[in-house]
Write an enzyme that holds these catalytic residues in place. Structure first.
Site, PDB file in Angstrom:
ATOM      1  N   CYS A   1     -27.818  -8.525  13.320  1.00  0.00           N
ATOM      2  CA  CYS A   1     -28.940  -8.133  13.782  1.00  0.00           C
ATOM      3  C   CYS A   1     -30.148  -8.783  12.979  1.00  0.00           C
ATOM      4  CB  CYS A   1     -29.166  -6.589  13.598  1.00  0.00           C
ATOM      5  SG  CYS A   1     -28.621  -5.611  14.825  1.00  0.00           S
TER       6      CYS A   1
ATOM      7  N   CYS B   1       2.273   3.390  -2.975  1.00  0.00           N
ATOM      8  CA  CYS B   1       1.577   4.452  -3.738  1.00  0.00           C
ATOM      9  C   CYS B   1       0.733   5.337  -2.787  1.00  0.00           C
ATOM     10  CB  CYS B   1       0.452   3.831  -4.436  1.00  0.00           C
ATOM     11  SG  CYS B   1       1.142   2.578  -5.606  1.00  0.00           S
TER      12      CYS B   1
ATOM     13  N   CYS C   1      -7.811  -1.731  -5.173  1.00  0.00           N
ATOM     14  CA  CYS C   1      -6.311  -1.759  -5.001  1.00  0.00           C
ATOM     15  C   CYS C   1      -5.472  -2.880  -5.121  1.00  0.00           C
ATOM     16  CB  CYS C   1      -5.781  -0.961  -3.884  1.00  0.00           C
ATOM     17  SG  CYS C   1      -6.062   1.004  -4.270  1.00  0.00           S
TER      18      CYS C   1
ATOM     19  N   CYS D   1       0.867  -1.285  -0.053  1.00  0.00           N
ATOM     20  CA  CYS D   1       0.208   0.168  -0.020  1.00  0.00           C
ATOM     21  C   CYS D   1       0.854   1.504   0.018  1.00  0.00           C
ATOM     22  CB  CYS D   1      -0.811  -0.023   1.216  1.00  0.00           C
ATOM     23  SG  CYS D   1      -1.832  -1.479   1.629  1.00  0.00           S
TER      24      CYS D   1
ATOM     25  N   CYS E   1     -36.614  -1.691  16.475  1.00  0.00           N
ATOM     26  CA  CYS E   1     -35.648  -1.528  17.398  1.00  0.00           C
ATOM     27  C   CYS E   1     -34.835  -0.138  17.896  1.00  0.00           C
ATOM     28  CB  CYS E   1     -34.735  -2.677  17.783  1.00  0.00           C
ATOM     29  SG  CYS E   1     -35.359  -4.391  17.986  1.00  0.00           S
ATOM     30  N   HIS E   2     -34.395   0.212  16.730  1.00  0.00           N
ATOM     31  CA  HIS E   2     -33.395   1.350  16.713  1.00  0.00           C
ATOM     32  C   HIS E   2     -33.931   2.748  16.623  1.00  0.00           C
ATOM     33  CE1 HIS E   2     -29.981  -1.432  17.296  1.00  0.00           C
ATOM     34  NE2 HIS E   2     -30.287  -2.074  16.216  1.00  0.00           N
TER      35      HIS E   2
ATOM     36  N   ARG F   1     -22.330  -6.406  10.987  1.00  0.00           N
ATOM     37  CA  ARG F   1     -23.093  -6.112  12.176  1.00  0.00           C
ATOM     38  C   ARG F   1     -24.539  -6.355  11.632  1.00  0.00           C
ATOM     39  NH1 ARG F   1     -24.900  -6.022  17.456  1.00  0.00           N
ATOM     40  NH2 ARG F   1     -23.828  -4.641  18.755  1.00  0.00           N
TER      41      ARG F   1
END
Lengths: 151, 279
Positions: free
Chosen positions: B240, B99, B132, B96, B198-199, B236
């Site tokens: 859920c 560049c 990349c 990485c 729920c959220h 995640r």
């Protein structure tokens, strides 16, 4: 000796499965208010078993959303729904059966799952497809327990 | 003389006390930098007035872990990503760092992702990294939620820590955003719930032993005490969905990318907290 015991248990299990009458989710008759007069099975509900289903995370898991003082020994009680202390004073048995089977008929848009419905779901996980969360007998056991919640 | 020297002490006691009181008024600061964990909801939110970081709802001990980089277990993985950044891999013989001078060049990126590229595609950071790797390094793709990917996401996200989340939802992003919004409010699974059940409708309430948050993504990748690793956003979402007995969408799918854009937009204005700590 061992063998006989196992066979006997198997026969008993088979027996109760084939002789108890149960109403399939699709054949239930709801009253106008969303209640259900007739028991879903021919076997009377067992409140002690219902109490276990109430707290079992893989069964009713009712405690996830409801406070229940009768289970003060359990550490965590949810607060998503109303407290269920004295709930049997507020509702008739038929209404409570309706709430357990499919509360959406009574409380539009509720977060509370329908515990005895086997179709109409979106993206249901394969292993639950075509199944109800609770069996008919579990609903009756749970109802027998909920009916003890009086103040 | 004495009084002045006592004053800072009084302040630090007050600071400790505010940490102990978990809740919607507690303050998150890391290395002296104060984070926005609560702010007026972005205009597009119809049913919520204020937005809160998930940090708000965690227990004192969990909150404290995020307030000290030496205590925050995420940094073990971020250190690994720093080594990885220098590591030559693939047929082009590049790292990485061949560049990109350092991870710092990615400052600000985490705060504005996902975004729509010039080809009209919605793109996420894992896709940029894998692009990349496959196109420029001749190396293999990393798995979406694999250890190397989540660590690199931690390192890149850290470069935007403290900046306000600000994803674009208009112009070419609008159709992706609409799709994500639809998914957010769609009931799924045997428990027949939507993310919003729920959220949005129940944040702040206990659901058995869990204190429900608004399900914000400003802290990702997140170190979870539960699985002792860095967790990605799509990982995640998947968890859920499985909990409500729904077949999850695939990590990296168009559905999860659209949902990510929509959920990110619900946090516009909150600080990027990468790497956060949750239970």
């Amino acid at each position: 000796m061992r063998l006989t015991k196992i066979t006997l248990a198997a026969v008993v299990a088979l027996g109760s499965a084939s002789f108890a009458e149960t109403t399939a989710p699709g054949n239930i008759k709801f009253g106008e208010n969303g209640g259900i007069e007739l028991s879903l099975t021919s076997v009377a509900g067992d409140a002690a078993s219902g109490r276990k289903i109430f707290m079992n995370r893989k069964k009713g898991n009712c405690l996830a959303c409801h406070v229940n003082s009768d289970m003060a020994e359990q550490t965590f009680h949810g607060e998503v729904g109303p407290e269920l202390d004295g709930v049997a004073d507020r509702w008739e048995a038929a209404e409570l059966r309706g709430i357990l089977v499919n509360s959406k008929n009574m409380f539009e848009g509720t977060i509370m799952p329908a515990f005895y419905r086997d179709s109409g779901y979106n993206r249901i996980l394969k292993k639950f497809d075509g199944k109800t969360i609770l069996s008919a007998q579990e609903v009756e056991d749970l109802l027998a327990y909920v009916m003890t919640l009086k103040e | 003389m004495k009084i002045t020297s006592l004053l800072p002490l009084a302040f630090s006691i007050a600071a400790v006390a505010s940490v102990v009181t978990a809740g919607e008024d507690s303050t998150l600061s890391v290395e002296g930098e104060v984070f926005v964990t609560k702010i007026a909801a972005p205009a597009h939110l119809e049913n919520v007035d204020e937005i809160f970081s998930g940090w708000t709802y965690r227990r004192d001990e969990t909150q404290a872990l995020q307030m000290d980089d030496f205590e925050n277990p995420s940094f073990v993985f971020i250190d690994q990503a720093l080594d990885q950044f220098e590591m030559v891999e693939g047929s082009a013989g590049k790292a990485c760092s061949s560049c990109h001078e350092s991870a710092e060049v990615f400052s600000g990126l985490r705060a504005s992702m996902p975004r729509v590229n010039s080809a009209g595609e919605l793109e996420t950071i894992p896709e940029l990294i894998n692009n990349c790797r496959t196109e420029r390094m001749g190396a293999e793709k990393w798995k979406w939620s694999g250890g190397q990917m989540s660590a690199m996401l931690g390192l890149i996200g850290l470069q935007s820590r403290g900046m306000a989340l600000n994803v674009a939802i208009d112009g070419p992003a609008a159709s992706f955003w609409e799709k994500g919004k639809e998914l957010y409010y769609q009931r799924v699974g045997q428990l027949d719930m939507a993310c919003s059940s729920c959220h949005e409708d129940n944040y702040g309430n206990m659901i058995r032993a869990d204190h429900l948050s608004q399900g914000q993504i400003n802290g990702f990748p997140t170190y979870r005490l539960k699985n002792a690793k860095l967790n990605t956003i799509h990982g995640r979402f998947k968890g859920c969905m499985k909990n409500i007995r729904a077949t999850p969408f695939k990590e990296g799918s168009d559905e999860f990318k659209a949902l990510e854009l929509y959920v990110a937009s619900r946090a516009n204005g909150l600080s990027v907290e990468t790497p956060s700590v949750r239970n």
